[in-house]
Scaffold this motif. Structure first.
Motif, PDB file in Angstrom:
ATOM      1  N   LEU A  59       0.838  -1.185   0.000  1.00 38.32           N
ATOM      2  CA  LEU A  59       0.000   0.000   0.000  1.00 38.32           C
ATOM      3  C   LEU A  59       0.879   1.243   0.000  1.00 38.32           C
ATOM      4  O   LEU A  59       1.876   1.298   0.719  1.00 38.32           O
ATOM      5  CB  LEU A  59      -0.916   0.010   1.222  1.00 38.32           C
ATOM      6  CG  LEU A  59      -1.890   1.189   1.305  1.00 38.32           C
ATOM      7  CD1 LEU A  59      -3.267   0.719   1.756  1.00 38.32           C
ATOM      8  CD2 LEU A  59      -1.381   2.259   2.276  1.00 38.32           C
ATOM      9  N   THR A  60       0.526   2.232  -0.804  1.00 38.84           N
ATOM     10  CA  THR A  60       1.272   3.487  -0.838  1.00 38.84           C
ATOM     11  C   THR A  60       0.312   4.651  -0.653  1.00 38.84           C
ATOM     12  O   THR A  60      -0.801   4.644  -1.182  1.00 38.84           O
ATOM     13  CB  THR A  60       2.021   3.673  -2.179  1.00 38.84           C
ATOM     14  OG1 THR A  60       1.090   3.602  -3.259  1.00 38.84           O
ATOM     15  CG2 THR A  60       3.078   2.598  -2.357  1.00 38.84           C
ATOM     16  N   ASP A  61       0.750   5.636   0.110  1.00 37.81           N
ATOM     17  CA  ASP A  61      -0.021   6.853   0.354  1.00 37.81           C
ATOM     18  C   ASP A  61       0.940   8.019   0.108  1.00 37.81           C
ATOM     19  O   ASP A  61       1.882   8.223   0.871  1.00 37.81           O
ATOM     20  CB  ASP A  61      -0.546   6.860   1.793  1.00 37.81           C
ATOM     21  CG  ASP A  61      -1.546   7.972   2.050  1.00 37.81           C
ATOM     22  OD1 ASP A  61      -1.353   9.082   1.504  1.00 37.81           O
ATOM     23  OD2 ASP A  61      -2.503   7.748   2.804  1.00 37.81           O
ATOM     24  N   VAL A  62       0.716   8.753  -0.991  1.00 34.37           N
ATOM     25  CA  VAL A  62       1.679   9.769  -1.428  1.00 34.37           C
ATOM     26  C   VAL A  62       0.988  11.127  -1.544  1.00 34.37           C
ATOM     27  O   VAL A  62      -0.043  11.247  -2.210  1.00 34.37           O
ATOM     28  CB  VAL A  62       2.313   9.402  -2.789  1.00 34.37           C
ATOM     29  CG1 VAL A  62       3.346  10.441  -3.198  1.00 34.37           C
ATOM     30  CG2 VAL A  62       2.939   8.013  -2.726  1.00 34.37           C
ATOM     31  N   ALA A  85      -0.714  -0.967 -10.270  1.00 34.85           N
ATOM     32  CA  ALA A  85      -1.167  -0.213  -9.104  1.00 34.85           C
ATOM     33  C   ALA A  85      -2.582   0.301  -9.364  1.00 34.85           C
ATOM     34  O   ALA A  85      -2.827   0.960 -10.376  1.00 34.85           O
ATOM     35  CB  ALA A  85      -0.229   0.945  -8.805  1.00 34.85           C
ATOM     36  N   LEU A  86      -3.493  -0.034  -8.477  1.00 35.20           N
ATOM     37  CA  LEU A  86      -4.836   0.538  -8.511  1.00 35.20           C
ATOM     38  C   LEU A  86      -4.796   1.784  -7.649  1.00 35.20           C
ATOM     39  O   LEU A  86      -4.527   1.709  -6.445  1.00 35.20           O
ATOM     40  CB  LEU A  86      -5.857  -0.465  -7.973  1.00 35.20           C
ATOM     41  CG  LEU A  86      -7.321  -0.024  -8.056  1.00 35.20           C
ATOM     42  CD1 LEU A  86      -7.763   0.148  -9.507  1.00 35.20           C
ATOM     43  CD2 LEU A  86      -8.219  -1.034  -7.344  1.00 35.20           C
ATOM     44  N   LEU A  87      -5.038   2.940  -8.270  1.00 38.25           N
ATOM     45  CA  LEU A  87      -4.803   4.226  -7.615  1.00 38.25           C
ATOM     46  C   LEU A  87      -6.099   4.987  -7.374  1.00 38.25           C
ATOM     47  O   LEU A  87      -6.937   5.104  -8.268  1.00 38.25           O
ATOM     48  CB  LEU A  87      -3.879   5.091  -8.478  1.00 38.25           C
ATOM     49  CG  LEU A  87      -2.526   4.470  -8.855  1.00 38.25           C
ATOM     50  CD1 LEU A  87      -1.781   5.393  -9.804  1.00 38.25           C
ATOM     51  CD2 LEU A  87      -1.692   4.186  -7.610  1.00 38.25           C
ATOM     52  N   LEU A  88      -6.235   5.531  -6.174  1.00 38.40           N
ATOM     53  CA  LEU A  88      -7.334   6.416  -5.821  1.00 38.40           C
ATOM     54  C   LEU A  88      -6.792   7.835  -5.765  1.00 38.40           C
ATOM     55  O   LEU A  88      -5.912   8.138  -4.947  1.00 38.40           O
ATOM     56  CB  LEU A  88      -7.926   6.016  -4.463  1.00 38.40           C
ATOM     57  CG  LEU A  88      -8.935   6.992  -3.847  1.00 38.40           C
ATOM     58  CD1 LEU A  88     -10.163   7.148  -4.743  1.00 38.40           C
ATOM     59  CD2 LEU A  88      -9.338   6.532  -2.446  1.00 38.40           C
ATOM     60  N   ILE A  89      -7.297   8.702  -6.637  1.00 39.57           N
ATOM     61  CA  ILE A  89      -6.852  10.098  -6.662  1.00 39.57           C
ATOM     62  C   ILE A  89      -7.704  10.871  -5.653  1.00 39.57           C
ATOM     63  O   ILE A  89      -8.829  11.247  -5.946  1.00 39.57           O
ATOM     64  CB  ILE A  89      -6.977  10.713  -8.073  1.00 39.57           C
ATOM     65  CG1 ILE A  89      -6.423   9.755  -9.127  1.00 39.57           C
ATOM     66  CG2 ILE A  89      -6.274  12.064  -8.110  1.00 39.57           C
ATOM     67  CD1 ILE A  89      -4.983   9.379  -8.935  1.00 39.57           C
ATOM     68  N   ARG A  90      -7.141  11.097  -4.471  1.00 37.45           N
ATOM     69  CA  ARG A  90      -7.893  11.767  -3.411  1.00 37.45           C
ATOM     70  C   ARG A  90      -7.924  13.280  -3.593  1.00 37.45           C
ATOM     71  O   ARG A  90      -8.878  13.952  -3.231  1.00 37.45           O
ATOM     72  CB  ARG A  90      -7.272  11.439  -2.050  1.00 37.45           C
ATOM     73  CG  ARG A  90      -7.457  10.008  -1.607  1.00 37.45           C
ATOM     74  CD  ARG A  90      -8.857   9.811  -1.060  1.00 37.45           C
ATOM     75  NE  ARG A  90      -9.029  10.473   0.230  1.00 37.45           N
ATOM     76  CZ  ARG A  90      -9.746  11.567   0.462  1.00 37.45           C
ATOM     77  NH1 ARG A  90     -10.386  12.162  -0.509  1.00 37.45           N
ATOM     78  NH2 ARG A  90      -9.851  12.075   1.667  1.00 37.45           N
ATOM     79  N   ILE A 130      -3.631   7.427  -3.108  1.00 39.53           N
ATOM     80  CA  ILE A 130      -3.508   6.184  -2.343  1.00 39.53           C
ATOM     81  C   ILE A 130      -3.571   5.030  -3.334  1.00 39.53           C
ATOM     82  O   ILE A 130      -4.446   5.006  -4.207  1.00 39.53           O
ATOM     83  CB  ILE A 130      -4.643   6.034  -1.310  1.00 39.53           C
ATOM     84  CG1 ILE A 130      -4.649   7.224  -0.342  1.00 39.53           C
ATOM     85  CG2 ILE A 130      -4.485   4.736  -0.520  1.00 39.53           C
ATOM     86  CD1 ILE A 130      -5.825   7.222   0.611  1.00 39.53           C
ATOM     87  N   GLY A 131      -2.647   4.100  -3.213  1.00 37.76           N
ATOM     88  CA  GLY A 131      -2.614   2.996  -4.178  1.00 37.76           C
ATOM     89  C   GLY A 131      -2.364   1.655  -3.524  1.00 37.76           C
ATOM     90  O   GLY A 131      -1.810   1.573  -2.423  1.00 37.76           O
TER      91      GLY A 131
END
Length: 325
Positions: A59-62, A85-90, A130-131
């Motif tokens: 898990l990555t939180d950038v 990577a499945l990415l959530l654009i917050r 977040i990915g």
């Protein structure tokens, strides 16, 4: 005692200090692999990375100020991981170029990024992403050719997108306190949700609801995409894998104005088209072979009939947009 997860935090404050590019690039390399980075304002740049290894998940939180990143074939030479990577654009909007497509990924959406193919990534303003990384072959077995999904947006306002976003954000908050031995269990849960997210229609407001025939058609397409390299793949084998009778399978495709064999050929040709555009170093015969064509001549004839241009010209010019699904 349960095995703990491994947490890798990294923070660059906005205080005016030099050398931030080198430190940020080093942190990005450790998180996503080798890559070239540029940042607009070295002195006032700020960024934070939280990486949690949760084998086989990561898990990555950038969060970061404006940045540009480019990953090329050169960077991929020594990368042995085969993941997406499945990415959530917050927060923020991301410009992503991959597989010959330019996409602007808006805030509040999901997208898929192939970490083992070249890409360009840029955002002009602060972004928070977040990915979760997933094994390519595991996801492809569920949704078919991943190139269809890379760079495409999936909303998070309602339905499966909202559920997936809430689950990922909750997982991000709690992952450091979850036993590391449960990684395989969570991998299956994320694969299940990713399958629903990627195969659902963009305008759905609830979990995908398909008629039996439509569900069989979607599964048949995914099965074809997984087996395109097999020149012996036949309608009978596809029917057995569903499992339905061969007659019923033909009836489903006929009701959609096509046939099983025509669809299989179209998907082989579409795969070849994308590979010719995105990887011009490959020999045309190799492209054809990898998509299940036995004969170079048959491939070239079918390709030109469908696209009105020869495979060599597509590869040489690289001017065509990959065909839509």
């Amino acid at each position: 005692m349960s095995e703990a997860v491994t947490v890798h935090p990294f923070v660059l404050s906005a205080e005016p200090k030099g050398d931030k590019l080198q430190r940020w690039q080093s942190a990005i390399w450790q998180t996503f692999g080798a890559i070239d980075m540029r940042i607009r304002d070295d002195l006032h740049f700020s960024g934070a990375i939280r990486r949690i290894s949760f084998s086989p998940l990561e898990l990555t939180d950038v969060r970061s100020s404006s940045e540009c990143a480019r990953r090329t074939r050169r960077h991929l030479d020594h990368d042995l991981q085969d993941v997406v990577a499945l990415l959530l654009i917050r927060e923020g909007n991301i410009e992503l170029d991959q597989h010959g497509r330019h996409n602007v990924i808006r805030e509040g959406t999901f997208t898929l990024l192939d970490l083992n193919e070249p890409y360009d990534w840029m955002h002009a303003h602060t972004a928070h992403v977040i990915g979760i990384t997933l094994l390519k072959h595991a996801l492809a077995e569920r949704v078919g050719d991943l190139m269809w999904h890379v760079g495409r947006m999936r909303g998070t306002a309602v339905g499966i997108g909202r559920l997936m976003a809430d689950y990922l954000e909750s997982f991000s908050c709690q992952a450091a306190s979850i036993p590391g031995t449960t990684g395989r269990t969570f991998e299956q849960q994320f694969l299940d949700l990713a399958e629903l997210l990627l195969t659902g229609k963009d305008d759905e407001t609830s979990l995908p609801k398909m008629a039996p025939a439509e569900a069989i058609h979607q599964r048949a397409l995914a099965f074809m995409d997984r087996r395109l390299a097999d020149p012996d793949l036949s309608p009978d084998e596809i029917a057995q894998a569903m499992p339905v009778s061969l007659r019923y399978l033909h009836a489903i495709f006929h009701s959609l104005g096509t046939s099983v064999c025509e669809t299989l050929l179209d998907r082989r040709l579409a795969l070849c088209h994308r590979r010719l555009v995105t990887d011009p170093r490959l020999a045309i015969s190799e492209v054809a072979y990898r998509a299940g064509f036995r004969s170079h001549a048959h491939f070239s004839t079918a390709f030109k009939k469908k696209y009105g241009i020869s495979p060599r010209d597509v590869q040489r010019l690289g001017s065509s947009t990959p065909p839509s699904k």
